[in-house]
Design an enzyme around this catalytic site. Sequence first.
Site, mmCIF file in Angstrom:
data_model
loop_
_atom_site.group_PDB
_atom_site.id
_atom_site.type_symbol
_atom_site.label_atom_id
_atom_site.label_comp_id
_atom_site.label_asym_id
_atom_site.label_seq_id
_atom_site.Cartn_x
_atom_site.Cartn_y
_atom_site.Cartn_z
ATOM 1 N N PHE A 103 29.029 27.312 -16.122
ATOM 2 C CA PHE A 103 28.953 25.895 -15.805
ATOM 3 C C PHE A 103 27.815 25.268 -16.586
ATOM 4 O O PHE A 103 26.944 25.957 -17.122
ATOM 5 C CB PHE A 103 28.670 25.690 -14.304
ATOM 6 N N GLY A 119 25.380 41.007 -48.513
ATOM 7 C CA GLY A 119 24.702 42.298 -48.605
ATOM 8 C C GLY A 119 24.221 42.577 -50.012
ATOM 9 O O GLY A 119 24.121 41.673 -50.850
ATOM 10 N N GLY A 120 23.928 43.824 -50.288
ATOM 11 C CA GLY A 120 23.379 44.196 -51.586
ATOM 12 C C GLY A 120 24.432 44.379 -52.669
ATOM 13 O O GLY A 120 24.099 44.676 -53.817
ATOM 14 N N LEU A 130 39.898 27.045 -5.098
ATOM 15 C CA LEU A 130 38.940 26.901 -4.012
ATOM 16 C C LEU A 130 38.045 25.709 -4.296
ATOM 17 O O LEU A 130 37.494 25.597 -5.391
ATOM 18 C CB LEU A 130 38.080 28.183 -3.942
ATOM 19 N N ARG A 133 23.346 23.279 -7.775
ATOM 20 C CA ARG A 133 23.790 22.059 -7.078
ATOM 21 C C ARG A 133 24.891 22.379 -6.070
ATOM 22 O O ARG A 133 25.029 21.742 -5.046
ATOM 23 C CB ARG A 133 24.300 21.007 -8.078
ATOM 24 N N ASP A 144 31.434 30.639 -28.836
ATOM 25 C CA ASP A 144 32.086 30.899 -27.549
ATOM 26 C C ASP A 144 32.437 32.375 -27.376
ATOM 27 O O ASP A 144 31.885 33.073 -26.536
ATOM 28 C CB ASP A 144 33.374 30.073 -27.448
ATOM 29 N N LYS A 156 24.513 20.322 -22.293
ATOM 30 C CA LYS A 156 25.865 20.907 -22.308
ATOM 31 C C LYS A 156 26.178 21.288 -23.748
ATOM 32 O O LYS A 156 25.805 20.562 -24.675
ATOM 33 C CB LYS A 156 26.883 19.876 -21.841
ATOM 34 N N GLU A 173 31.301 25.081 -28.644
ATOM 35 C CA GLU A 173 31.299 25.986 -29.797
ATOM 36 C C GLU A 173 30.498 25.500 -31.011
ATOM 37 O O GLU A 173 29.563 26.152 -31.459
ATOM 38 C CB GLU A 173 32.769 26.214 -30.217
ATOM 39 N N GLN A 199 36.079 28.566 -22.918
ATOM 40 C CA GLN A 199 36.293 29.766 -23.734
ATOM 41 C C GLN A 199 35.233 30.867 -23.588
ATOM 42 O O GLN A 199 35.570 32.047 -23.498
ATOM 43 C CB GLN A 199 36.382 29.371 -25.225
ATOM 44 N N SER A 200 33.938 30.492 -23.593
ATOM 45 C CA SER A 200 32.909 31.535 -23.694
ATOM 46 C C SER A 200 32.962 32.508 -22.515
ATOM 47 O O SER A 200 33.021 33.730 -22.706
ATOM 48 C CB SER A 200 31.524 30.898 -23.785
HETATM 49 N N1 CAO Z 1 35.142 23.455 -6.690
HETATM 50 C C1 CAO Z 1 34.373 22.332 -6.693
HETATM 51 N N2 CAO Z 1 33.636 21.953 -7.735
HETATM 52 C C2 CAO Z 1 33.650 22.736 -8.840
HETATM 53 C C3 CAO Z 1 34.416 23.922 -8.909
HETATM 54 C C4 CAO Z 1 35.191 24.276 -7.768
HETATM 55 N N3 CAO Z 1 35.945 25.366 -7.743
HETATM 56 N N4 CAO Z 1 34.237 24.490 -10.114
HETATM 57 C C5 CAO Z 1 33.392 23.687 -10.778
HETATM 58 N N5 CAO Z 1 33.035 22.644 -10.023
HETATM 59 C C6 CAO Z 1 32.124 21.548 -10.370
HETATM 60 C C7 CAO Z 1 30.750 22.012 -10.781
HETATM 61 O O1 CAO Z 1 30.006 22.373 -9.663
HETATM 62 C C8 CAO Z 1 30.222 20.773 -11.490
HETATM 63 O O2 CAO Z 1 29.765 19.855 -10.554
HETATM 64 P P1 CAO Z 1 28.373 19.038 -10.686
HETATM 65 O O3 CAO Z 1 28.452 18.337 -12.006
HETATM 66 O O4 CAO Z 1 28.414 18.100 -9.525
HETATM 67 O O5 CAO Z 1 27.279 20.010 -10.620
HETATM 68 C C9 CAO Z 1 31.503 20.179 -12.098
HETATM 69 O O6 CAO Z 1 32.590 20.897 -11.513
HETATM 70 C C10 CAO Z 1 31.626 20.231 -13.603
HETATM 71 O O7 CAO Z 1 31.215 21.488 -14.131
HETATM 72 P P2 CAO Z 1 30.635 21.538 -15.603
HETATM 73 O O8 CAO Z 1 29.513 20.534 -15.721
HETATM 74 O O9 CAO Z 1 30.317 22.912 -15.944
HETATM 75 O O10 CAO Z 1 31.897 21.067 -16.483
HETATM 76 P P3 CAO Z 1 31.976 19.998 -17.664
HETATM 77 O O11 CAO Z 1 33.411 19.911 -17.997
HETATM 78 O O12 CAO Z 1 31.273 18.731 -17.340
HETATM 79 O O13 CAO Z 1 31.176 20.699 -18.877
HETATM 80 C C11 CAO Z 1 30.736 22.466 -20.463
HETATM 81 C C12 CAO Z 1 31.788 21.707 -19.623
HETATM 82 C C13 CAO Z 1 31.427 23.617 -21.147
HETATM 83 C C14 CAO Z 1 30.157 21.506 -21.517
HETATM 84 C C15 CAO Z 1 29.605 22.968 -19.526
HETATM 85 O O14 CAO Z 1 30.189 23.703 -18.480
HETATM 86 C C16 CAO Z 1 28.587 23.834 -20.236
HETATM 87 O O15 CAO Z 1 27.713 23.364 -20.969
HETATM 88 N N6 CAO Z 1 28.639 25.165 -19.979
HETATM 89 C C17 CAO Z 1 27.673 26.117 -20.507
HETATM 90 C C18 CAO Z 1 27.884 26.374 -21.961
HETATM 91 C C19 CAO Z 1 29.283 26.874 -22.255
HETATM 92 O O16 CAO Z 1 29.768 27.817 -21.712
HETATM 93 N N7 CAO Z 1 29.897 26.225 -23.240
HETATM 94 C C20 CAO Z 1 31.110 26.761 -23.818
HETATM 95 C C21 CAO Z 1 32.297 26.126 -23.362
HETATM 96 S S1 CAO Z 1 33.605 26.663 -24.389
HETATM 97 O O17 CAO Z 1 33.447 25.738 -25.766
#
Ligand code: CAO
Length: 415
Positions: free
Chosen positions: A97, A247-248, A72, A104, A168, A136, A139, A17-18
């Site tokens: 991410f 507020g006030g 991709l 990475r 978010d 990680k 929201e 979402q964010s």
């Molecule tokens: N091709 C290949 N790999 C891809 C890709 C693509 N097109 N897009 C993403 N990936 C990979 C990433 O490189 C990552 O790989 P590694 O773990 O090996 O580095 C993997 O997918 C997972 O990405 P992620 O860790 O961001 O995703 P997650 O589901 O595990 O975590 C979230 C989700 C939201 C907790 C985390 O992304 C985060 O903390 N983001 C920052 C804060 C944020 O925006 N939070 C709000 C989310 S909305 O509530």
Amino acid sequence: MSKALDGVRILDFTHVQSGPTCTQLLAWFGADVIKVERAGEGDATRGQLRDIPGVDSLYFTMLNHNKRSITLDTKNPKGKEVLETLIKECDVLVENFAPGALDRMGFSWERIQELNPRMIVASVKGFGPGKYEDCKVYENVAQCAGGAASTTGFDDGPPMVTGAQIGDSGTGLHLALGIVSALYQRHASGRGQKVLAPMQDAVLNLCRVKLRDQQRLERVGSMQEYPQYPDSKFGEAVPRAGNASGGGQPGSILKCKGWETDPNAYIYFITQGAVWPAVCKVIGEEGWITDDAYATPAARLLHLKPIFARIEQWTMTKTKFEAMDILNQYDIPCGPILSMKEIAEEPSLRETGTIVEVDHPTRGKYLTVGNPIKMSDSPTEVTRSPLLGEHTEEVLAQLGYGKDYIALLREEKVI
Ligand code: CAO
């Protein structure tokens, strides 16, 4: 008609979402937003909270309007090469991410700068630099870590999160402002820059008044507009203030006619000092206009609970809309508690394009929230979210890849 961000190309590496909130706003202002999704899977929200089997969820469709989608595999060498071309061709890379994921993948800030020194790299992370920077975050974690939860809810209840997605969508808004500012600065500097919006910081920014109150509390020991005053004790930290106004001008949520069966038959009522005589007249307490115990705002702070209880006796005789009509005749600030059903049906929000009906090839018609920011020279037309990979071939062709190579990428599951 031209749009504010015409000609700006966004490499949209966002999910959930964010980040998507941010890039959707940029798309509404005219940017060409190319959403890069994982081949075969796409943004996880496409499949989350589905209301129709096999169809992109409302979660996804309502956060990804006006974008193009390409798939991709950015961990595959051929996919990395396509990503490099995209980085060279785009103005902004937006990502949310988990911390370190972009590095990475092989795309550190330094590497991106080598490929395109004008590129702006904009990130949402849960926390800024510090002991939690690798965490990680979703929201409600941000709402808790940013001070919203400890200051929301009632004094005798647990901390409470709010339905408004301030962690978010609130952070996405902050990031969008950082991006357009960086684009503006780039005109003079010729350089890109890093833009970071940590969710904790964005929530805290929205909770600014509570840090104000923390310092008032430490200096004075109490806060007279809080429901804890004058009967209960204050602790060391800003307490939860229920529905008291921040507020006030004291305010409260009061029952209206029908509250016994309708959970939203309530009105927010503000006893603004300037209209106190009118408030007294409306509720039939004209004696309070001159009574020393009620005549001044300072005197009233000692009796807010009984004052609102008396006003509520009046609001309970009216529906929230009848009360609103009467109170507005006297300029008394108030607002009905609107349910999502009422908001969805509200004609004025439809007329301004804030609630929009969108048609989608697999889901059919659905309602969404359009652009809440209205610009006279850059109108918004909300178009549907893309299907997964709908624009892969179109975008790759624009980047200069030939048909045969695109077919090879598909065969090798890079796209
Ligand atoms: N091709 C290949 N790999 C891809 C890709 C693509 N097109 N897009 C993403 N990936 C990979 C990433 O490189 C990552 O790989 P590694 O773990 O090996 O580095 C993997 O997918 C997972 O990405 P992620 O860790 O961001 O995703 P997650 O589901 O595990 O975590 C979230 C989700 C939201 C907790 C985390 O992304 C985060 O903390 N983001 C920052 C804060 C944020 O925006 N939070 C709000 C989310 S909305 O509530």
